[in-house]
Design a protein around this motif. Structure first.
Motif, PDB file in Angstrom:
ATOM      1  N   ASN A  99       0.831  -1.191   0.000  1.00  0.00           N
ATOM      2  CA  ASN A  99       0.000   0.000   0.000  1.00  0.00           C
ATOM      3  C   ASN A  99       0.871   1.248   0.000  1.00  0.00           C
ATOM      4  O   ASN A  99       2.084   1.198   0.173  1.00  0.00           O
ATOM      5  N   ALA A 100       0.227   2.389  -0.210  1.00  0.00           N
ATOM      6  CA  ALA A 100       0.982   3.629  -0.383  1.00  0.00           C
ATOM      7  C   ALA A 100       1.789   3.967   0.867  1.00  0.00           C
ATOM      8  O   ALA A 100       2.932   4.414   0.787  1.00  0.00           O
ATOM      9  N   LEU A 101       1.211   3.698   2.052  1.00  0.00           N
ATOM     10  CA  LEU A 101       1.920   4.016   3.299  1.00  0.00           C
ATOM     11  C   LEU A 101       3.218   3.230   3.423  1.00  0.00           C
ATOM     12  O   LEU A 101       4.256   3.759   3.813  1.00  0.00           O
ATOM     13  N   GLN A 102       3.135   1.918   3.066  1.00  0.00           N
ATOM     14  CA  GLN A 102       4.336   1.095   3.129  1.00  0.00           C
ATOM     15  C   GLN A 102       5.390   1.626   2.162  1.00  0.00           C
ATOM     16  O   GLN A 102       6.574   1.665   2.470  1.00  0.00           O
ATOM     17  N   PHE A 103       4.922   2.065   0.992  1.00  0.00           N
ATOM     18  CA  PHE A 103       5.869   2.516  -0.015  1.00  0.00           C
ATOM     19  C   PHE A 103       6.538   3.815   0.418  1.00  0.00           C
ATOM     20  O   PHE A 103       7.741   3.995   0.241  1.00  0.00           O
ATOM     21  N   GLU A 130      10.780   1.215  -8.251  1.00  0.00           N
ATOM     22  CA  GLU A 130       9.616   0.668  -8.968  1.00  0.00           C
ATOM     23  C   GLU A 130       8.995  -0.493  -8.187  1.00  0.00           C
ATOM     24  O   GLU A 130       8.442  -1.435  -8.758  1.00  0.00           O
ATOM     25  N   GLY A 131       9.068  -0.365  -6.853  1.00  0.00           N
ATOM     26  CA  GLY A 131       8.583  -1.430  -5.982  1.00  0.00           C
ATOM     27  C   GLY A 131       7.120  -1.784  -6.207  1.00  0.00           C
ATOM     28  O   GLY A 131       6.741  -2.962  -6.197  1.00  0.00           O
ATOM     29  N   ILE A 132       6.283  -0.788  -6.444  1.00  0.00           N
ATOM     30  CA  ILE A 132       4.855  -1.070  -6.630  1.00  0.00           C
ATOM     31  C   ILE A 132       4.635  -1.850  -7.934  1.00  0.00           C
ATOM     32  O   ILE A 132       3.864  -2.806  -7.980  1.00  0.00           O
ATOM     33  N   ALA A 133       5.377  -1.461  -8.977  1.00  0.00           N
ATOM     34  CA  ALA A 133       5.285  -2.204 -10.249  1.00  0.00           C
ATOM     35  C   ALA A 133       5.777  -3.637 -10.062  1.00  0.00           C
ATOM     36  O   ALA A 133       5.224  -4.584 -10.642  1.00  0.00           O
ATOM     37  N   ALA A 134       6.806  -3.805  -9.234  1.00  0.00           N
ATOM     38  CA  ALA A 134       7.332  -5.151  -8.981  1.00  0.00           C
ATOM     39  C   ALA A 134       6.266  -6.014  -8.314  1.00  0.00           C
ATOM     40  O   ALA A 134       6.082  -7.184  -8.679  1.00  0.00           O
ATOM     41  N   PHE A 135       5.544  -5.439  -7.339  1.00  0.00           N
ATOM     42  CA  PHE A 135       4.480  -6.200  -6.672  1.00  0.00           C
ATOM     43  C   PHE A 135       3.357  -6.547  -7.650  1.00  0.00           C
ATOM     44  O   PHE A 135       2.788  -7.637  -7.579  1.00  0.00           O
ATOM     45  N   ALA A 136       3.050  -5.622  -8.555  1.00  0.00           N
ATOM     46  CA  ALA A 136       2.014  -5.913  -9.559  1.00  0.00           C
ATOM     47  C   ALA A 136       2.477  -7.058 -10.456  1.00  0.00           C
ATOM     48  O   ALA A 136       1.714  -7.991 -10.740  1.00  0.00           O
ATOM     49  N   ALA A 137       3.749  -7.014 -10.866  1.00  0.00           N
ATOM     50  CA  ALA A 137       4.281  -8.066 -11.753  1.00  0.00           C
ATOM     51  C   ALA A 137       4.268  -9.426 -11.052  1.00  0.00           C
ATOM     52  O   ALA A 137       3.979 -10.453 -11.676  1.00  0.00           O
ATOM     53  N   LEU A 156      23.034 -25.652  -1.047  1.00  0.00           N
ATOM     54  CA  LEU A 156      23.526 -24.875  -2.195  1.00  0.00           C
ATOM     55  C   LEU A 156      24.996 -25.179  -2.474  1.00  0.00           C
ATOM     56  O   LEU A 156      25.415 -25.246  -3.637  1.00  0.00           O
ATOM     57  N   GLU A 157      25.773 -25.382  -1.406  1.00  0.00           N
ATOM     58  CA  GLU A 157      27.201 -25.660  -1.608  1.00  0.00           C
ATOM     59  C   GLU A 157      27.421 -27.062  -2.174  1.00  0.00           C
ATOM     60  O   GLU A 157      28.300 -27.262  -2.997  1.00  0.00           O
ATOM     61  N   LYS A 158      26.597 -28.016  -1.741  1.00  0.00           N
ATOM     62  CA  LYS A 158      26.801 -29.398  -2.172  1.00  0.00           C
ATOM     63  C   LYS A 158      26.216 -29.651  -3.562  1.00  0.00           C
ATOM     64  O   LYS A 158      26.869 -30.203  -4.435  1.00  0.00           O
ATOM     65  N   GLU A 159      24.969 -29.225  -3.766  1.00  0.00           N
ATOM     66  CA  GLU A 159      24.272 -29.570  -5.011  1.00  0.00           C
ATOM     67  C   GLU A 159      24.549 -28.590  -6.143  1.00  0.00           C
ATOM     68  O   GLU A 159      24.324 -28.910  -7.311  1.00  0.00           O
ATOM     69  N   ARG A 160      24.985 -27.372  -5.807  1.00  0.00           N
ATOM     70  CA  ARG A 160      25.293 -26.338  -6.815  1.00  0.00           C
ATOM     71  C   ARG A 160      24.200 -26.183  -7.876  1.00  0.00           C
ATOM     72  O   ARG A 160      24.496 -26.212  -9.092  1.00  0.00           O
ATOM     73  N   PRO A 161      22.930 -26.045  -7.485  1.00  0.00           N
ATOM     74  CA  PRO A 161      21.903 -25.821  -8.506  1.00  0.00           C
ATOM     75  C   PRO A 161      22.049 -24.401  -9.050  1.00  0.00           C
ATOM     76  O   PRO A 161      22.670 -23.558  -8.403  1.00  0.00           O
ATOM     77  N   ASP A 162      21.507 -24.136 -10.233  1.00  0.00           N
ATOM     78  CA  ASP A 162      21.425 -22.741 -10.690  1.00  0.00           C
ATOM     79  C   ASP A 162      19.956 -22.348 -10.629  1.00  0.00           C
ATOM     80  O   ASP A 162      19.164 -22.728 -11.479  1.00  0.00           O
ATOM     81  N   LEU A 163      19.602 -21.597  -9.585  1.00  0.00           N
ATOM     82  CA  LEU A 163      18.198 -21.240  -9.366  1.00  0.00           C
ATOM     83  C   LEU A 163      17.787 -19.985 -10.131  1.00  0.00           C
ATOM     84  O   LEU A 163      16.659 -19.522 -10.007  1.00  0.00           O
ATOM     85  N   SER A 164      18.709 -19.461 -10.975  1.00  0.00           N
ATOM     86  CA  SER A 164      18.376 -18.269 -11.774  1.00  0.00           C
ATOM     87  C   SER A 164      17.134 -18.499 -12.623  1.00  0.00           C
ATOM     88  O   SER A 164      16.423 -17.552 -12.950  1.00  0.00           O
ATOM     89  N   TYR A 165      16.893 -19.764 -12.994  1.00  0.00           N
ATOM     90  CA  TYR A 165      15.738 -20.044 -13.869  1.00  0.00           C
ATOM     91  C   TYR A 165      14.426 -19.671 -13.198  1.00  0.00           C
ATOM     92  O   TYR A 165      13.414 -19.467 -13.864  1.00  0.00           O
ATOM     93  N   LEU A 166      14.439 -19.567 -11.867  1.00  0.00           N
ATOM     94  CA  LEU A 166      13.201 -19.206 -11.154  1.00  0.00           C
ATOM     95  C   LEU A 166      12.945 -17.699 -11.140  1.00  0.00           C
ATOM     96  O   LEU A 166      11.868 -17.253 -10.752  1.00  0.00           O
ATOM     97  N   ILE A 167      13.941 -16.909 -11.520  1.00  0.00           N
ATOM     98  CA  ILE A 167      13.773 -15.443 -11.491  1.00  0.00           C
ATOM     99  C   ILE A 167      13.201 -14.986 -12.831  1.00  0.00           C
ATOM    100  O   ILE A 167      13.841 -15.137 -13.867  1.00  0.00           O
ATOM    101  N   SER A 168      11.980 -14.436 -12.781  1.00  0.00           N
ATOM    102  CA  SER A 168      11.317 -14.027 -14.023  1.00  0.00           C
ATOM    103  C   SER A 168      11.586 -12.570 -14.373  1.00  0.00           C
ATOM    104  O   SER A 168      11.730 -12.220 -15.539  1.00  0.00           O
ATOM    105  N   LYS A 169      11.595 -11.698 -13.350  1.00  0.00           N
ATOM    106  CA  LYS A 169      11.720 -10.266 -13.624  1.00  0.00           C
ATOM    107  C   LYS A 169      12.473  -9.588 -12.497  1.00  0.00           C
ATOM    108  O   LYS A 169      12.435 -10.067 -11.356  1.00  0.00           O
ATOM    109  N   ARG A 170      13.119  -8.454 -12.805  1.00  0.00           N
ATOM    110  CA  ARG A 170      13.817  -7.656 -11.791  1.00  0.00           C
ATOM    111  C   ARG A 170      13.379  -6.209 -11.932  1.00  0.00           C
ATOM    112  O   ARG A 170      13.172  -5.725 -13.048  1.00  0.00           O
TER     113      ARG A 170
END
Ligand SMILES: [Zn+2]
Ligand SMILES: [Zn+2]
Length: 320
Positions: free
Chosen positions: A2-6, A299-306, A280-294
């Motif tokens: 909400n606007a107050l948080q922002f 632009e925090g409010i737009a990020a929450f909408a996305a 993370l140290e043992k299996e060394r996955p690349d979790l970047s595939y889970l990140i869709s947008k930055r």
């Protein structure tokens, strides 16, 4: 959000001060938006009007005492439950259940969608250099996924069904893979199922294919009350249904099948960060595939909408 948080987020640009003398200040690099953050903006935590954000990493800016000087400049994150150290749960080593706890970005404590965050010294966790920045963003939800294995022994002969195909379901599946258990993930989106299949995980989209009463362990990670009922139908007699979703709405169900089939219901929330870092140290996955947008912090409010769109997984806010 909400606007107050922002507005509160924007004012933190001007007040980089720890909130108590026992706390240290972290300059936040990036923070991920999770479903809990979105639920908070809808009132999931009554009375919380602070800054959300609990999946983050950053660099230590200042410390309370010279004894902590070695932490300055280090890449860190923080355990989210901030305990009192005095109550009956803390005295039993259950500080994550402390009666008087604050929780970063969730209960009575500002979170990480800000330039700076203040956290208790004892909550700070150093991130080893072998873990990438992108993987660091998943330490908190990975710890929550790994908590299942603290609660339930999962063996290679176990038939395991994960309900859900969102970020948490993916992390649960990735953390269960090294156990060698016979695992299926059941979701609703072909593209999310394909991401799992690309990682060697058996993922289904049409749930009608799955027989009832065959799974030793069912993990409900979809957030849907309907999936809770489905989990009860899929778990076999004497099996275990693990509830990973924090349902916003209450719902009713007939507990007769729990009684008749002697089902064990297990609620599962946060886990230890040390387990996530070891994974993370043992299996060394690349979790970047889970990140869709930055998005940048402004632009925090737009990020929450996305983050509320159906076609995204993790949305990240870059705070510096
Ligand atoms: Zn989260
Ligand atoms: Zn306590």
């Amino acid at each position: 959000m909400n606007a107050l948080q922002f507005i509160k987020i924007l004012t933190t640009f001007e007040s980089p001060l720890p909130s108590s003398p026992r706390e240290l200040l972290i300059r936040v690099s990036s923070a991920g938006i999770c479903n809990t953050d979105i639920e908070i903006t809808r009132g999931y935590v009554p009375g919380f009007s602070g800054i959300p954000g609990h999946e983050f990493f950053g660099y230590v800016e200042s410390v309370p005492y010279p004894v902590h000087n070695r932490l300055i400049g280090k890449r860190v994150t923080a355990e989210i439950n901030c305990a009192c150290g005095n109550c009956s749960f803390c005295n039993q080593g259950l500080s994550r259940h402390c009666r008087n706890r604050t929780v970063i970005g969730i209960v009575n404590r500002d979170g990480a969608f800000a330039e700076y965050i203040s956290v208790p010294v004892e909550n700070v966790v150093l991130i080893p250099d072998t873990i990438s920045d992108n993987n660091s963003l998943f330490i908190e939800p990975l710890a929550a996924a790994l908590e299942i294995q603290e609660q339930v022994k999962i063996l290679p002969e176990h038939e395991v069904l994960i309900l859900g195909d969102g970020k948490l379901a993916h992390l649960v599946a990735l953390t269960l893979k090294p156990t060698g258990c016979r695992m299926k993930v059941s979701g609703r989106h072909e593209w999310k199922a394909q991401l799992l299949r690309d990682r060697g995980i058996d993922a289904l989209v049409n749930r009608q294919d799955i027989p009832d009463r065959v799974f030793d362990i069912v993990i409900e990670a979809s957030g849907s009350p309907a999936a809770f009922q489905e989990g009860l139908a899929k778990v076999k007699p004497r099996g275990t249904l693990v509830l990973k979703s924090t349902y916003v709405q209450s719902f009713s169900f007939n507990p007769a099948s729990v009684v008749v089939n002697e089902i064990t219901l297990i609620g599962s929330r946060c886990g230890r960060f040390a387990a996530a870092i070891a994974f993370l140290e043992k299996e060394r996955p690349d979790l970047s595939y889970l990140i869709s947008k930055r998005f940048p912090l402004v632009e925090g409010i737009a990020a929450f909408a996305a983050a509320q769109q159906p076609d995204v997984m993790k949305v990240v806010i870059d705070c510096r």
